[in-house]
Scaffold this active site. Structure first.
Site, PDB file in Angstrom:
ATOM      1  N   ARG A   1       0.382  -2.139   7.526  1.00 15.10           N
ATOM      2  CA  ARG A   1      -0.312  -3.394   7.840  1.00 15.10           C
ATOM      3  C   ARG A   1      -0.443  -4.086   6.324  1.00 15.10           C
ATOM      4  O   ARG A   1      -0.853  -3.237   5.333  1.00 15.10           O
ATOM      5  CB  ARG A   1      -1.397  -3.025   8.300  1.00 15.10           C
ATOM      6  CG  ARG A   1      -2.682  -4.297   8.342  1.00 15.10           C
ATOM      7  CD  ARG A   1      -3.904  -3.837   9.197  1.00 15.10           C
ATOM      8  NE  ARG A   1      -4.679  -2.728   8.550  1.00 15.10           N
ATOM      9  CZ  ARG A   1      -5.502  -3.196   7.498  1.00 15.10           C
ATOM     10  NH1 ARG A   1      -5.528  -4.243   7.139  1.00 15.10           N
ATOM     11  NH2 ARG A   1      -6.321  -2.138   7.036  1.00 15.10           N
TER      12      ARG A   1
ATOM     13  N   ARG B   1       0.680  -1.023   0.106  1.00 13.12           N
ATOM     14  CA  ARG B   1      -0.063   0.184   0.083  1.00 13.12           C
ATOM     15  C   ARG B   1       0.972   1.259   0.005  1.00 13.12           C
ATOM     16  O   ARG B   1       0.575   2.237  -0.775  1.00 13.12           O
ATOM     17  CB  ARG B   1      -1.008   0.026   1.178  1.00 13.12           C
ATOM     18  CG  ARG B   1      -1.674  -1.266   0.948  1.00 13.12           C
ATOM     19  CD  ARG B   1      -2.680  -0.914   2.434  1.00 13.12           C
ATOM     20  NE  ARG B   1      -3.547  -2.060   2.367  1.00 13.12           N
ATOM     21  CZ  ARG B   1      -4.792  -2.276   3.087  1.00 13.12           C
ATOM     22  NH1 ARG B   1      -4.674  -1.822   4.324  1.00 13.12           N
ATOM     23  NH2 ARG B   1      -5.614  -3.302   2.702  1.00 13.12           N
TER      24      ARG B   1
HETATM   25  C1  LIG Z   1     -13.307   1.162   4.418  1.00 17.78           C
HETATM   26  C2  LIG Z   1     -12.195   0.139   5.131  1.00 17.78           C
HETATM   27  C3  LIG Z   1     -11.928  -1.092   4.724  1.00 17.78           C
HETATM   28  C4  LIG Z   1     -11.102  -1.974   5.206  1.00 17.78           C
HETATM   29  N1  LIG Z   1     -11.106  -3.224   4.633  1.00 17.78           N
HETATM   30  C5  LIG Z   1     -10.098  -4.251   5.339  1.00 17.78           C
HETATM   31  C6  LIG Z   1     -10.048  -5.310   4.859  1.00 17.78           C
HETATM   32  O1  LIG Z   1     -10.438  -5.626   3.854  1.00 17.78           O
HETATM   33  N2  LIG Z   1      -9.315  -6.164   5.571  1.00 17.78           N
HETATM   34  C7  LIG Z   1      -8.884  -5.945   6.974  1.00 17.78           C
HETATM   35  O2  LIG Z   1      -8.204  -6.825   7.214  1.00 17.78           O
HETATM   36  N3  LIG Z   1      -9.095  -4.609   7.423  1.00 17.78           N
HETATM   37  C8  LIG Z   1      -9.752  -3.729   6.900  1.00 17.78           C
HETATM   38  N4  LIG Z   1     -10.076  -2.618   7.153  1.00 17.78           N
HETATM   39  C9  LIG Z   1      -9.597  -2.202   8.697  1.00 17.78           C
HETATM   40  C10 LIG Z   1     -10.339  -2.886   9.558  1.00 17.78           C
HETATM   41  O3  LIG Z   1     -11.597  -2.839   9.129  1.00 17.78           O
HETATM   42  C11 LIG Z   1     -10.206  -2.245  10.953  1.00 17.78           C
HETATM   43  O4  LIG Z   1      -9.064  -1.980  11.484  1.00 17.78           O
HETATM   44  C12 LIG Z   1     -11.042  -3.019  11.935  1.00 17.78           C
HETATM   45  O5  LIG Z   1     -12.475  -3.279  11.605  1.00 17.78           O
HETATM   46  C13 LIG Z   1     -11.005  -2.232  13.384  1.00 17.78           C
HETATM   47  O6  LIG Z   1     -11.757  -3.059  14.403  1.00 17.78           O
HETATM   48  P1  LIG Z   1     -11.697  -2.619  15.886  1.00 17.78           P
HETATM   49  O7  LIG Z   1     -12.584  -3.761  16.445  1.00 17.78           O
HETATM   50  O8  LIG Z   1     -10.306  -2.662  16.439  1.00 17.78           O
HETATM   51  O9  LIG Z   1     -12.445  -1.225  15.975  1.00 17.78           O
HETATM   52  P2  LIG Z   1     -13.741  -0.762  15.290  1.00 17.78           P
HETATM   53  O10 LIG Z   1     -14.569  -1.683  14.409  1.00 17.78           O
HETATM   54  O11 LIG Z   1     -13.568   0.641  14.579  1.00 17.78           O
HETATM   55  O12 LIG Z   1     -14.819  -0.481  16.444  1.00 17.78           O
HETATM   56  C14 LIG Z   1     -14.645   0.330  17.502  1.00 17.78           C
HETATM   57  C15 LIG Z   1     -15.820   0.415  18.359  1.00 17.78           C
HETATM   58  O13 LIG Z   1     -15.639   1.196  19.377  1.00 17.78           O
HETATM   59  C16 LIG Z   1     -16.427   1.971  19.764  1.00 17.78           C
HETATM   60  N5  LIG Z   1     -16.049   3.265  20.451  1.00 17.78           N
HETATM   61  C17 LIG Z   1     -14.885   3.834  20.052  1.00 17.78           C
HETATM   62  N6  LIG Z   1     -14.758   4.848  20.973  1.00 17.78           N
HETATM   63  C18 LIG Z   1     -15.634   4.762  22.024  1.00 17.78           C
HETATM   64  C19 LIG Z   1     -15.840   5.390  23.210  1.00 17.78           C
HETATM   65  N7  LIG Z   1     -15.258   6.413  23.587  1.00 17.78           N
HETATM   66  N8  LIG Z   1     -16.971   5.066  23.954  1.00 17.78           N
HETATM   67  C20 LIG Z   1     -17.849   3.688  23.573  1.00 17.78           C
HETATM   68  N9  LIG Z   1     -17.504   3.213  22.389  1.00 17.78           N
HETATM   69  C21 LIG Z   1     -16.484   3.533  21.528  1.00 17.78           C
HETATM   70  C22 LIG Z   1     -17.244   2.177  18.685  1.00 17.78           C
HETATM   71  O14 LIG Z   1     -18.508   2.446  18.997  1.00 17.78           O
HETATM   72  C23 LIG Z   1     -17.100   0.917  17.793  1.00 17.78           C
HETATM   73  O15 LIG Z   1     -18.159   0.077  18.039  1.00 17.78           O
HETATM   74  C24 LIG Z   1     -10.621  -1.837   6.529  1.00 17.78           C
HETATM   75  C25 LIG Z   1     -11.103  -0.327   7.038  1.00 17.78           C
HETATM   76  C26 LIG Z   1     -11.686   0.516   6.485  1.00 17.78           C
HETATM   77  C27 LIG Z   1     -11.811   1.689   6.894  1.00 17.78           C
END
Ligand SMILES: Cc1cc2nc3c(=O)[nH]c(=O)nc-3n(C[C@H](O)[C@H](O)[C@H](O)COP(=O)(O)OP(=O)(O)OC[C@H]3O[C@@H](n4cnc5c(N)ncnc54)[C@H](O)[C@@H]3O)c2cc1C
Ligand code: FES
Lengths: 254, 664, 245
Positions: B461, B356
Site C-alpha cells: 500500500r 516502504r
Molecule cells: C500507526 C499507524 C499510522 C497510520 N498512518 C496512516 C496514514 O498516515 N495514512 C493512511 O492512509 N493510513 C495510515 N494507517 C493505516 C490506517 O490507519 C488503517 O488502515 C485504517 O485506519 C483502517 O481503518 P478501518 O476502518 O478499516 O479499521 P479500524 O480503524 O482498525 O477499525 C476497526 C474497528 O472494528 C472494530 N472491531 C474489530 N473487530 C471487531 C469485533 N470482532 N467485534 C466488534 N468490533 C470489532 C474495532 O472496534 C474498530 O472500531 C496507519 C496505521 C497505523 C497503525
C-alpha cells in the site's frame, strides 16, 4: 528498578473496592506505565490471581482509552502525556505508586481501573457535528479558512476524549471536553449555521451528567493534549450569546 | 493431531454451505467488474445497480461491525440514506477505533499543486505501488473518489492543514513524486475518524443508527447461504447476543497483530473476518503484509507494541548508519564522510523516499550486517539536521512537533540533539476477505470494508492511501452498491434472532468461551501471543523462504494445540474480563497465522510486502512472476482438519502495464 | 440519568429537560449561573471598592468620613427624595449578593452530585490553587462577616457605642475590641483570597478571552485583591493598634 503499586481493585460496578499492594521487580526505565501493568498482570496470572483491568488500546496517546489516576494526578506526573506515554524513567527506583480509576458520577466504574465514559458520546450526539450528509459537499477549496482559525480549530480538535479533565476537576466538570468539541466546530466557517444550537444542545447535555466549572484550571494542567481553557471561555461566551441571539438574523452580516 | 478447540457447529461440521457463491465462475473467482472503459466503469455501474426506493430504505436493517474510518463512515452514510443501522464495536466509544492513530495523511488527486497529478496518476501510482497485484477497476474508482473524500471531510469540519491564504495545504508522502497528501498536523487519522464519528453520532441521535459499544462480534450467522446477522458478546456483562439484519458489513480493520509486535492498536485483531472466513467467506492474499520503515525500535523484552513515526519524516529526514561496523560513537561525533546514507546511495532518484518495502528491507539489510545503532543495535538513524539547517527549526517544529515530542517521550532522547533511531515494524495488512466490485464477499449479504478487505492495495500500500480507501468504501462505495443486494429482499423481514440458525451459533460461541475458561493451564494468553509473534516475525516477516515458512507451518499448530491444553484464563465470563477477550483473539490468530504462512509459501514470487528470498534480482530487489502469479489468491476454509482450498481471481492490466519496479 | 455500567448500550439516552419560560431555562444552566455570578461579582467588586474608598476617609478624620456618610444619603437629590438612591443601590447590592450566593450554593450541590465518591488517595493538584479550592469557605466567611458587619456598623446591634450617623465613632468603638478587630482582619483576608480567584475567574465565565490581554486578567485580579485587602485590613489594624487616631 523496583516499584510498589497500590492499585484500586473493584470487581464490579456495585462492589466496594479497595486498594491492593503489589511489588513489581525488574522494572525497566524504558518501560511505559502500561507495560508495567502488563508485567504486573503476568505476575498475577502466574499466581492465579485475576489481572488488573484497565482500558488501553493505541498506546500512542491518541485513542484516549487509557485512564489512570496516578499518585493523585490524572495520567500521572508528566504533563501533556497520556498514561500510555508515561515512562518509568519518570519515577524513582523503589517508589510507591498509587493508582485509582477516574471518579465521577457520569463515569461509573466497570471494573478495577475501567470506567464507562459513554456520557461523552451523548454530548457529541447532542450536537458535536456539522451536518454534511455524504454527497452534499462542495469543492473543498471553495471554503477558505484563515490559517490562524484552522490552527485554533485543530488545537481544540486534538482532544482525545480520555476524560482526564473530568477526573482532575475538583467539580467533576466536563467543560474542557465539551468546549474543545464545540469550539473546534464553532470556530470554522463550516460550523456557523449550527453554531448557536450546537452550543446550547451540547452544554445542556453536558450539564445533565457533569459538574460546573469554577475555573480551577486543573483540566488544562492534566490534559494530555494540553488543550487550553481559553476554549471554555469561548464556549461560555457562545452559550450566553446563543441564549440572547435573535437567530433568524444570524445569516445577516452586521 | 487432535484439535481441541472449538469449531463451527456441533462436532466440527463443515461450514454451512454458501449458497450460490457470488461469481464462482467455472474458471475462478469473478470480481464482477463492470464493462466499459475504466474511467466510465463506476458511473456505468452506479446506473446499473438496483436501487432501493427512499421510502423502503428504512425497512432494511444493516448490521455494521467496526467503527473505524470504514465502518463509521458507512454507518453514518447508510443512516443518512434512511437505512436502519446497527453499529457494533468492541471499543467503549466508536471514536477509539484504531483509525484514530493514523498520523501522516490522506491522498487525493486534487492536483491543487498543479504538479502533474490526476486521477489517472493516482490510479497508476497505486497499481504500481501495489506491484500489480490489485484490480485495476477498483483502484481507478478509488482514485476517482479520492477528490470527493476531501470535499466531504472539509464540509464536516475536518481541520486539515492550511496555507496562509486559507487554502488547503499538501505534502508529498512516501513513494509519491507529487504533493497530493492532505493532513491535519500529525493526527490526520484522528481528525478524519472524528469527522466520521461525529456524522455517526448525529445519526445515533436521530435514531437511525443503534449503537452497541463494548460488544464484540464473535461469529457470523449464515442462513440459506446468506449472511443474516452476527453473534456478539457484551464485554461488560458477558452476555451473548445476536443481531440480525438484511446485510452484514464487516469493517473490522487489519490483522497486523498476528505478529504480536506491530504498530496497530493492542485490540486490533482478525477475529471478525477469521470467523466469517470459517463460515465460508474467502480470505484473499493474507500474506500481503506491510512493514513500515519508520518505527521506534523496541527498547526491551517488555515492549508491548511499536510506535510509528510518521513516514512524512522521510521528506525531511536522511537515513544513515555508520560506515564502520560496531561504531560506538554517539551519532554527532561521526563525521559526514563516515556515514552511509544508504538509501540515497542505492536509489539516487528516490533517495529517502523509496517505497516502504524497499526502505524496510534496506534497513534490515544494514542491521543484519551489524551496522545497527542504539543500545540494542536494532535501528538506523533518521537525521533531520540537514532539513533544520535548511528551513529552520521552527518550520520543522511546525511540521512534526507532536512526533518529536512523542519520540522524546518514548525514548527519553531529544531528536533535535541526536538523530532519531528507527526500524521497520509490521504496520498494515493488504490481505483480507475477498470482495467483488460491490465490496460484497463471496457470501451474499456479507460486505467487507476498509483494511478488513483485500481490495485496492495489491501487494503493497502507498502511504496515505489506507485512510482514503476506508473512507471511499464507507462514504461512497458501499452506500451505492448495497442496494443491489438489498433490493431483491424487499418485503422480507430480517431472520429473527430466535431462529435455529442463530441459536446454533450462539451456543457455539458460548461453548468456546466456556472452553477457554476451563483449560486452566499454566501459561498466560500473552505468552502464546508473543510466541506466535516470534514465529511469524522470524519466519514470515520481512524476508520469507520456503524453508522458514514450512517451519512456521509446522510450529504454529503445535503452539495452537498447546494453547488449548495449557492456556490460563482467569476470572469468569459474566463480568468484564480482558484476558478472556484476548484469549479469543489469540485463538483466532493461532489459526489465521498458519493460513498466512501457507499463502506466503504458495506465492512463489516476491512482490510488494511479500519478499521471498528465493525470488530476487541480482541487486536484491523483489522479483515478480507475472506469468504465474498475476492473480488474487482467495482461500476457502474447508474444515478444521483440511487444507484450505485455493480460488484464483485472474488480474488483467489494460491501463497500467506491469513493469518491474525500479526506484533507482 | 447516567447509564448503568453493565448495561451500557441498552439504557436510553438521557432525557431532555422540559420546556419552560426563557428565564427559567436560562437560569437552569450552570454556565448561565456562572455568568450571573460573574455579573453579580462585578457589582460586588464595585461596591467593595467604593466602600473601601469611602472608609479610608477615616484616616482623614472624623468630619471627612461622617460627611461622606451624609453625602451617600443625599445622593441623587434633588431629583430623587432623600436616601432613595442609596436604597436603590442597597437593593441592587442585596440582589447581587443573593444571586451570587444562591447560584454558588446550587452549583456546589451540582458539583457534589457530579462526584459522589471522592478519590481515596490524596490528590496532587497541579493548577488548582488554594484560592480556587477554598472559594466556598472564603465565601461563607465573607457572608458571616457581612452579617456581623451590618449588625455592628449599620444597625449597631452589636456595637457597644453605636451612634447613628457617627461613622467615625462607631468604627473606633468597634475596633477597640481586639477580638473584633482580629475577626475583621481574618474576614478581610478571606475576602481578598475570594477576590483573587473571583476577579480572574469572572473573565472566563463571561467569555472575555483574548490572547492580547489574557495575562492582564491575572494581574488585574492580583492588583484588585491586593488593594482591597490592604485597605480593608489597614483600617482595623491601624485603629486597634492605636497608631491612629
Ligand atoms: C500507526 C499507524 C499510522 C497510520 N498512518 C496512516 C496514514 O498516515 N495514512 C493512511 O492512509 N493510513 C495510515 N494507517 C493505516 C490506517 O490507519 C488503517 O488502515 C485504517 O485506519 C483502517 O481503518 P478501518 O476502518 O478499516 O479499521 P479500524 O480503524 O482498525 O477499525 C476497526 C474497528 O472494528 C472494530 N472491531 C474489530 N473487530 C471487531 C469485533 N470482532 N467485534 C466488534 N468490533 C470489532 C474495532 O472496534 C474498530 O472500531 C496507519 C496505521 C497505523 C497503525
Ligand atoms: S492507550 Fe490510547 S491514549 Fe493511551
Amino acid at each position: 528498578m523496583k516499584v510498589t503499586l497500590n492499585v484500586w481493585r473493584q470487581r464490579s460496578p456495585n462492589d466496594g473496592g479497595s486498594f491492593q499492594i503489589y511489588e513489581v521487580d525488574e522494572v525497566s526505565p524504558d518501560m511505559s506505565f502500561l507495560e508495567l501493568f502488563d508485567v504486573l498482570n503476568e505476575q498475577l496470572i502466574e499466581k492465579g490471581e485475576e489481572p488488573v483491568a484497565f482500558d488501553h488500546d493505541c498506546r500512542e496517546g491518541i485513542c484516549g482509552s487509557c485512564s489512570m489516576m496516578i499518585n493523585g494526578r490524572a495520567h500521572g506526573p508528566e504533563s501533556g502525556t497520556a498514561t500510555c506515554q508515561l515512562h518509568m524513567r519518570k519515577f524513582e527506583d523503589g517508589a510507591t505508586i498509587t493508582v485509582e480509576p477516574w471518579r465521577a458520577n457520569a463515569f461509573p466504574i466497570i471494573k478495577d481501573l475501567v470506567v464507562d465514559r459513554s456520557a461523552f458520546d451523548r454530548i457529541v450526539e447532542a450536537g458535536g457535528y456539522i451536518t454534511a450528509p455524504t454527497g452534499t459537499a462542495s469543492e473543498a477549496n471553495l471554503i477558505l479558512v484563515p490559517k490562524e482559525v484552522s490552527d485554533a480549530a485543530m488545537d481544540a480538535a486534538a482532544c482525545i476524549g480520555c476524560g482526564a479533565c473530568v477526573a482532575a476537576c475538583p467539580n467533576g466538570a466536563a467543560q474542557l471536553f465539551t468546549a474543545a468539541k464545540i469550539q473546534h466546530l464553532n470556530l470554522l466557517p463550516q460550523g456557523q449555521p449550527e453554531r448557536w444550537s450546537r452550543v446550547i444542545d451540547m452544554v445542556d447535555t453536558m450539564e445533565e451528567f457533569f459538574g460546573s466549572c469554577t475555573n480551577h484550571r486543573e483540566c488544562e494542567a492534566v490534559c494530555p493534549k494540553e488543550i487550553s481553557i481559553d476554549f471554555i471561555a469561548l464556549m461560555n461566551r457562545d452559550y450566553i450569546r446563543a441564549q440572547f441571539k435573535q437567530r433568524r438574523l444570524t445569516g445577516q452580516k452586521s | 493431531m487432535t484439535r481441541l478447540h472449538w469449531s463451527p457447529g456441533p462436532a466440527a461440521a463443515p461450514a454451512p454451505p454458501v449458497g450460490k457463491a457470488a461469481g464462482s465462475a467455472a474458471n475462478g473467482l469473478n470480481g464482477r467488474i463492470p464493462e466499459g472503459p475504466i474511467a466510465d466503469k463506476w458511473s456505468n455501474h452506479k446506473f446499473d445497480v438496483k436501487l432501493v426506493n427512499p421510502a423502503n430504505k428504512r425497512k432494511f436493517r444493516i448490521v455494521v461491525v467496526g467503527s473505524g474510518l470504514a465502518g463509521a463512515s458507512a454507518a453514518a452514510t447508510l443512516g443518512e440514506l434512511g437505512y436502519a443501522v446497527t453499529m457494533i464495536t468492541f471499543h467503549d466509544s466508536p471514536r477509539r477505533a484504531h483509525s484514530i492513530a493514523a498520523q501522516g495523511g490522506i491522498n487525493a488527486a486534487k492536483n491543487y499543486r498543479n504538479d502533474g497529478d490526476s486521477v489517472h496518476r493516482l490510479f497508476y501510482d497505486t497499481i504500481k505501488g501495489g506491484d500489480y497485484r490489485a484490480r485495476e477497476a477498483n483502484v481507478y474508482r478509488l482514485a476517482e473518489l479520492s477528490v470527493n473524500i476531501i470535499d466531504q471531510c472539509v464540509a464536516q469540519g475536518v481541520p486539515f492543514a492550511r496555507e496562509y491564504g486559507g487554502l488547503l495545504d499538501n505534502r508529498s508522502f512516501g513513494g509519491a513524486q507529487v504533493s497530493r497528501t492532505f493532513y491535519a498536523r500529525g493526527q490526520t487519522g484522528q481528525q478524519l475518524l472524528l469527522g466520521a464519528y461525529q456524522a455517526l453520532a448525529r445519526q445515533v441521535h436521530l435514531g437511525n443508527v443503534e449503537l452497541h459499544e463494548r460488544t464484540e462480534m464473535l461469529d457470523l450467522v449464515i442462513k440459506d447461504g446468506r449472511a443474516v446477522g452476527v453473534v456478539t458478546r457484551n464485554l461488560v456483562s458477558g452476555a451473548v447476543r445476536s443481531f440480525s439484519g438484511h446485510a452484514v458489513v464487516l469493517a473490522t480493520g487489519g490483522y497486523s497483530n498476528v505478529f504480536f509486535l506491530s504498530t496497530n492498536a493492542m485490540a486490533s485483531n482478525v477475529t471478525a473476518i477469521w470467523r466469517a472466513h470459517k463460515r465460508g467467506a474467502y480470505m484473499a492474499n493474507p500474506c500481503f503484509t506491510q512493514i513500515h520503515p519508520t518505527c521506534i525500535p523496541a527498547s526491551d523484552d517488555f515492549q508491548s507494541k511499536l510506535t510509528l513515526m510518521s513516514e512524512s519524516l522521510r521528506n525531511d529526514g536522511r537515513i544513515w548508519v555508520p560506515k564502520e561496523f560496531g561504531d560506538e560513537r554517539p551519532p554527532n561525533q561521526i563525521p559526514e564522510e563516515e556515514r552511509d546514507y544508504y538509501l540515497e546511495r542505492r536509489y539516487p532518484a528516490f533517495g529517502n523516499l523509496v517505497p516502504r518495502d524497499v526502505a524496510s528491507r534496506a534497513a534490515k539489510h544494514e542491521v543484519d550486517a551489524g551496522r545497527g545503532v542504539g543500545p540494542q543495535k536494532n535501528g538506523v538513524y533518521l537525521d533531520l539536521s540537514t532539513a533544520i539547517a535548511r528551513v529552520g527549526r521552527d518550520v520543522i517544529d511546525e511540521r512534526y512537533d507532536n512526533l518529536m515530542q512523542m519520540y522524546e517521550r518514548i525514548t527519553g532522547e531529544d531528536p533535535y540533539v541526536a538523530p532519531m533511531r528507527i526500524y521497520p515494524a509490521v504496520h498494515y495488512t493488504m490481505g483480507g476477505l475477498w470482495v467483488d466490485y460491490n465490496l460484497m464477499s463471496n457470501v451474499p449479504g456479507l460486505y467487507v470494508l476498509g483494511e478488513a478487505n483485500f481490495s485496492d492495495h495489491g501487494a503493497n500500500r502507498l502511504g496515505a492511501s489506507a485512510l482514503m480507501q476506508g473512507l471511499a468504501d464507507g462514504y461512497f462505495i458501499l452506500p451505492n452498491t448495497i442496494g443491489d443486494g438489498l433490493a431483491p429482499l424487499l418485503g422480507e423481514d430480517p431472520v429473527p434472532t430466535d431462529d435455529p440458525a442463530f441459536a446454533e451459533v450462539e451456543s457455539a460461541v458460548s461453548d468456546q468461551v466456556k472452553q477457554m475458561l476451563s483449560v486452566k493451564g499454566t501459561r498466560s494468553v500473552d505468552w502464546f501471543h508473543r510466541e506466535l509473534g516470534k514465529i511469524m516475525w522470524d519466519d514470515c516477516g520481512m524476508a520469507r523462504s520456503a524453508e522458514s515458512l514450512e517451519k512456521a507451518i509446522a510450529e504454529i499448530p503445535e503452539l495452537r494445540s498447546e494453547f488449548w491444553r495449557n492456556v490460563r484464563v482467569l476470572g469468569e465470563n459474566e463480568s468484564f474480563n480482558q484476558s478472556l477477550e484476548k484469549a479469543g483473539r489469540v485463538a483466532d490468530f493461532l489459526e489465521f497465522g498458519e493460513l498466512l504462512c501457507r499463502d506466503a509459501l504458495h506465492r512463489e514470487e516476491s512482490c510488494g510486502g511479500h519478499f521471498r528470498v528465493e525470488h530476487q534480482t541480482e541487486d536484491g530487489e523483489a522479483l515478480r512472476h507475472d506469468d504465474e502469479f498475476s492473480y488474487v489468491a482467495a482461500w476457502e476454509h474447508t474444515g478444521d482438519h483440511a487444507q484450505p482450498a485455493l480460488h484464483k481471481e485472474a488480474l488483467e492490466f489494460e491501463y497500467a502495464h506491469p513493469s518491474q519496479r525500479s526506484y533507482k | 440519568m447516567t447509564k448503568v455500567a453493565g448495561d451500557l448500550t441498552d439504557a436510553p439516552a438521557s432525557t431532555r429537560r422540559r420546556p419552560a419560560p426563557f428565564v427559567v431555562t436560562f437560569y437552569r444552566s450552570a454556565i448561565a449561573k456562572k455568568w450571573l455570578m460573574a455579573i453579580s461579582g462585578i457589582i460586588l467588586l464595585g461596591y467593595v471598592l467604593a466602600h473601601l474608598v469611602g472608609n479610608l476617609k477615616v484616616f482623614l478624620g472624623k468630619d471627612d468620613i461622617n460627611h461622606y456618610a451624609e453625602w451617600l444619603r443625599e445622593l441623587g437629590e434633588p431629583a430623587l427624595p432623600h436616601e432613595v438612591l442609596l436604597w436603590g443601590m442597597r437593593i441592587v447590592l442585596l440582589g447581587a449578593f443573593v444571586i451570587h450566593i444562591v447560584a454558588a450554593y446550587q452549583l456546589t450541590m451540582m458539583n457534589r452530585r457530579a462526584r459522589p465518591q471522592a478519590y481515596r488517595s490524596p490528590r496532587d493538584y497541579v493548577a488548582a490553587d488554594f484560592a480556587s479550592r477554598t472559594m466556598r469557605w472564603t465565601g461563607v466567611i465573607v457572608l458571616l462577616f457581612v452579617i456581623f458587619h451590618l449588625l455592628d456598623l449599620t444597625f449597631g446591634t452589636v456595637n457597644p457605642g453605636y451612634e447613628s450617623g457617627n461613622v467615625y465613632r462607631n468604627m473606633i468603638a468597634s475596633f477597640e475590641r481586639v477580638p473584633v478587630a482580629i475577626a475583621y482582619i481574618v474576614a478581610n483576608l478571606a475576602l481578598g483570597i475570594h477576590i483573587f480567584h473571583g476577579a480572574w475567574s469572572m473573565f472566563q465565565s463571561l467569555g472575555l478571552n483574548n490572547p492580547r490581554y489574557n495575562a492582564w486578567r491575572r494581574y488585574f485580579a492580583m492588583g484588585f485583591a491586593g488593594a482591597i485587602t490592604t485597605g480593608n485590613v489597614a483600617i482595623p489594624l491601624i485603629i486597634t493598634t492605636g497608631i491612629y487616631p
